[in-house]
Scaffold this active site. Structure first.
Site, PDB file in Angstrom:
ATOM      1  N   SER A 150       0.870  -1.177   0.000  1.00  0.00           N
ATOM      2  CA  SER A 150       0.000   0.000   0.000  1.00  0.00           C
ATOM      3  C   SER A 150       0.906   1.226   0.000  1.00  0.00           C
ATOM      4  O   SER A 150       2.112   1.122   0.256  1.00  0.00           O
ATOM      5  CB  SER A 150      -0.850  -0.050   1.275  1.00  0.00           C
ATOM      6  OG  SER A 150      -1.326   1.222   1.648  1.00  0.00           O
ATOM      7  N   TYR A 163      -2.444  -0.630  10.573  1.00  0.00           N
ATOM      8  CA  TYR A 163      -2.387  -0.912   9.134  1.00  0.00           C
ATOM      9  C   TYR A 163      -1.038  -0.477   8.548  1.00  0.00           C
ATOM     10  O   TYR A 163      -0.405  -1.228   7.796  1.00  0.00           O
ATOM     11  CB  TYR A 163      -3.546  -0.193   8.425  1.00  0.00           C
ATOM     12  CG  TYR A 163      -3.697  -0.597   6.977  1.00  0.00           C
ATOM     13  CD1 TYR A 163      -4.255  -1.816   6.634  1.00  0.00           C
ATOM     14  CD2 TYR A 163      -3.265   0.249   5.956  1.00  0.00           C
ATOM     15  CE1 TYR A 163      -4.379  -2.196   5.311  1.00  0.00           C
ATOM     16  CE2 TYR A 163      -3.392  -0.118   4.631  1.00  0.00           C
ATOM     17  CZ  TYR A 163      -3.950  -1.339   4.314  1.00  0.00           C
ATOM     18  OH  TYR A 163      -4.069  -1.719   2.991  1.00  0.00           O
TER      19      TYR A 163
HETATM   20  N1  LIG Z   1      -8.652  -0.612  -1.553  1.00  0.00           N
HETATM   21  C1  LIG Z   1      -7.544   0.098  -1.458  1.00  0.00           C
HETATM   22  O1  LIG Z   1      -7.522   1.304  -1.709  1.00  0.00           O
HETATM   23  C2  LIG Z   1      -6.266  -0.583  -1.073  1.00  0.00           C
HETATM   24  C3  LIG Z   1      -5.090   0.153  -1.177  1.00  0.00           C
HETATM   25  C4  LIG Z   1      -3.888  -0.451  -0.836  1.00  0.00           C
HETATM   26  C5  LIG Z   1      -3.882  -1.760  -0.403  1.00  0.00           C
HETATM   27  N2  LIG Z   1      -5.052  -2.442  -0.300  1.00  0.00           N
HETATM   28  C6  LIG Z   1      -4.959  -3.832   0.153  1.00  0.00           C
HETATM   29  O2  LIG Z   1      -5.362  -4.664  -0.923  1.00  0.00           O
HETATM   30  C7  LIG Z   1      -6.022  -5.818  -0.420  1.00  0.00           C
HETATM   31  C8  LIG Z   1      -7.417  -5.905  -1.017  1.00  0.00           C
HETATM   32  O3  LIG Z   1      -8.112  -4.727  -0.651  1.00  0.00           O
HETATM   33  P1  LIG Z   1      -9.664  -4.537  -0.921  1.00  0.00           P
HETATM   34  O4  LIG Z   1      -9.912  -3.088  -0.834  1.00  0.00           O
HETATM   35  O5  LIG Z   1     -10.072  -5.320  -2.116  1.00  0.00           O
HETATM   36  O6  LIG Z   1     -10.252  -5.216   0.412  1.00  0.00           O
HETATM   37  P2  LIG Z   1     -11.651  -5.971   0.675  1.00  0.00           P
HETATM   38  O7  LIG Z   1     -12.669  -5.560  -0.321  1.00  0.00           O
HETATM   39  O8  LIG Z   1     -11.969  -5.776   2.125  1.00  0.00           O
HETATM   40  O9  LIG Z   1     -11.256  -7.500   0.431  1.00  0.00           O
HETATM   41  C9  LIG Z   1     -10.390  -8.143   1.326  1.00  0.00           C
HETATM   42  C10 LIG Z   1     -10.228  -9.601   0.937  1.00  0.00           C
HETATM   43  O10 LIG Z   1      -9.410 -10.237   1.935  1.00  0.00           O
HETATM   44  C11 LIG Z   1     -10.102 -11.375   2.446  1.00  0.00           C
HETATM   45  N3  LIG Z   1      -9.811 -11.525   3.880  1.00  0.00           N
HETATM   46  C12 LIG Z   1     -10.064 -10.647   4.881  1.00  0.00           C
HETATM   47  N4  LIG Z   1      -9.662 -11.146   6.060  1.00  0.00           N
HETATM   48  C13 LIG Z   1      -9.145 -12.375   5.804  1.00  0.00           C
HETATM   49  C14 LIG Z   1      -8.567 -13.405   6.609  1.00  0.00           C
HETATM   50  N5  LIG Z   1      -8.454 -13.290   7.948  1.00  0.00           N
HETATM   51  N6  LIG Z   1      -8.124 -14.530   6.011  1.00  0.00           N
HETATM   52  C15 LIG Z   1      -8.223 -14.675   4.678  1.00  0.00           C
HETATM   53  N7  LIG Z   1      -8.780 -13.759   3.842  1.00  0.00           N
HETATM   54  C16 LIG Z   1      -9.238 -12.629   4.420  1.00  0.00           C
HETATM   55  C17 LIG Z   1     -11.579 -11.093   2.200  1.00  0.00           C
HETATM   56  O11 LIG Z   1     -12.264 -12.312   2.026  1.00  0.00           O
HETATM   57  P3  LIG Z   1     -13.507 -12.795   2.937  1.00  0.00           P
HETATM   58  O12 LIG Z   1     -13.998 -11.613   3.729  1.00  0.00           O
HETATM   59  O13 LIG Z   1     -14.500 -13.267   1.913  1.00  0.00           O
HETATM   60  O14 LIG Z   1     -12.919 -13.867   3.751  1.00  0.00           O
HETATM   61  C18 LIG Z   1     -11.544 -10.334   0.881  1.00  0.00           C
HETATM   62  O15 LIG Z   1     -11.531 -11.213  -0.208  1.00  0.00           O
HETATM   63  C19 LIG Z   1      -6.025  -5.688   1.103  1.00  0.00           C
HETATM   64  O16 LIG Z   1      -4.931  -6.377   1.635  1.00  0.00           O
HETATM   65  C20 LIG Z   1      -5.878  -4.204   1.304  1.00  0.00           C
HETATM   66  O17 LIG Z   1      -5.322  -3.879   2.558  1.00  0.00           O
HETATM   67  C21 LIG Z   1      -6.238  -1.893  -0.631  1.00  0.00           C
END
Ligand SMILES: NC(=O)c1ccc[n+]([C@@H]2O[C@H](COP(=O)([O-])OP(=O)(O)OC[C@H]3O[C@@H](n4cnc5c(N)ncnc54)[C@H](OP(=O)(O)O)[C@@H]3O)[C@@H](O)[C@H]2O)c1
Length: 267
Positions: A150, A163
């Protein structure tokens, strides 16, 4: 180099990629991008049933998709998921450690459990999932590991202490593992998205004043859309990045270039 050679550089036909956290958001998008480049997929989420849409999307692209249940906070679940992912001799060529979570709170309000939830998922889970899948890669002397970081891997933001600590850790973990696995032909890189609107942070984007403040600080003048990550993940998974390891690739519209500007604050 001809056009065919250029296309071949990014071709993932015959490869299998495992993407964690692929039930929605960025993970679902990354899995689709790898499938469009020719890879078959193993996709994970805590409940295998929540992967139905992702599996259907990948199969519609003509690729195979195996849904596997994985809770990164549970070591037994990691072991079981790795076993299922590699059942029947299936080899994982590309691992994308995407699953993650966040807790937004002022530092003084962060509880012991908040801290553990974020660090256990984003950092400890990423490490032990990598350990489980890297064994096969190291034995075969080939493999690609892509850790999702990130902008908080390189910047600190108020209200995001656990985070930011986890994402800084992912960047450092990437470099350590790149150093250790490189001699055995396995690359480890960090793909670091900027501000993308997904389920994890949707509440922020509903605040128009906050969104305007954010956009003003992004040189390319908009938040990312999930498709903006397609090129970077295929690049890091493919022959095109053969000689690149230990790096953090920021896909952030340039926000990290504005180091001297005030940063958006999540209230
Ligand atoms: N969105 C952004 O702007 C952004 C920016 C930088 C980095 N990121 C990172 O990119 C990744 C995806 O982000 P997103 O925005 O798509 O998040 P999201 O919509 O909340 O999706 C998170 C994913 O992680 C899974 N997950 C959560 N807790 C888990 C656990 N304990 N064990 C296994 N799987 C788990 C969830 O699956 P289930 O809930 O179905 O289990 C879901 O598929 C994350 O790591 C986030 O921190 C996001």
């Amino acid at each position: 180099m001809g056009k065919a050679d250029a296309t071949a550089l990014f071709d993932l036909s015959g490869r299998t990629a495992l993407v964690t956290g692929a039930s929605r958001g960025l993970g679902q998008q990354l899995a689709g991008a790898l499938a469009r480049a020719g890879a078959d997929l193993v996709v994970t989420a805590r409940q295998a049933e929540s992967l139905a849409v992702t599996v259907a999307m990948i199969e519609a692209l003509g690729r195979r998709a195996v849904p596997v249940a994985l809770d990164l906070r549970d070591y037994a679940s990691i072991e079981a998921a790795a076993g299922e992912a590699t059942a029947g001799g299936r080899q994982i060529d590309i691992l994308v450690n995407n699953a993650g979570c966040n807790v937004r709170k002022p530092a003084l309000e962060v509880t012991w459990d908040d801290w553990n939830t974020v660090l256990d998922t984003n950092l400890r889970g990423t490490f032990f999932m990598t350990q489980a899948i890297a064994r096969g890669m190291l034995g075969r002397k080939t493999g690609r590991i892509i850790n999702i970081g990130s902008v908080t891997s390189v910047f600190g933001y108020a209200g995001l202490a656990p985070y930011c600590a986890s994402r800084g850790g992912v960047k450092q973990l990437t470099m350590s593992l790149a150093d250790e696995f490189g001699p055995q032909g396995v690359t480890v890189n960090c793909l670091a998205p900027g501000w993308f609107r997904t389920a994890q942070n949707d509440v922020l984007y509903q605040d128009e004043a906050w969104l305007a403040y954010l956009v003003d600080r992004i040189p390319l003048r908009c938040p990312g859309v999930p498709e903006d990550l397609d090129g970077a993940v295929v690049f890091l998974a493919s022959a095109a990045s053969r000689y690149i390891t230990g790096q953090t690739l920021l896909v952030d519209g340039g926000i990290t270039t504005g180091a001297t500007r005030a940063l958006p604050r999540a209230e």
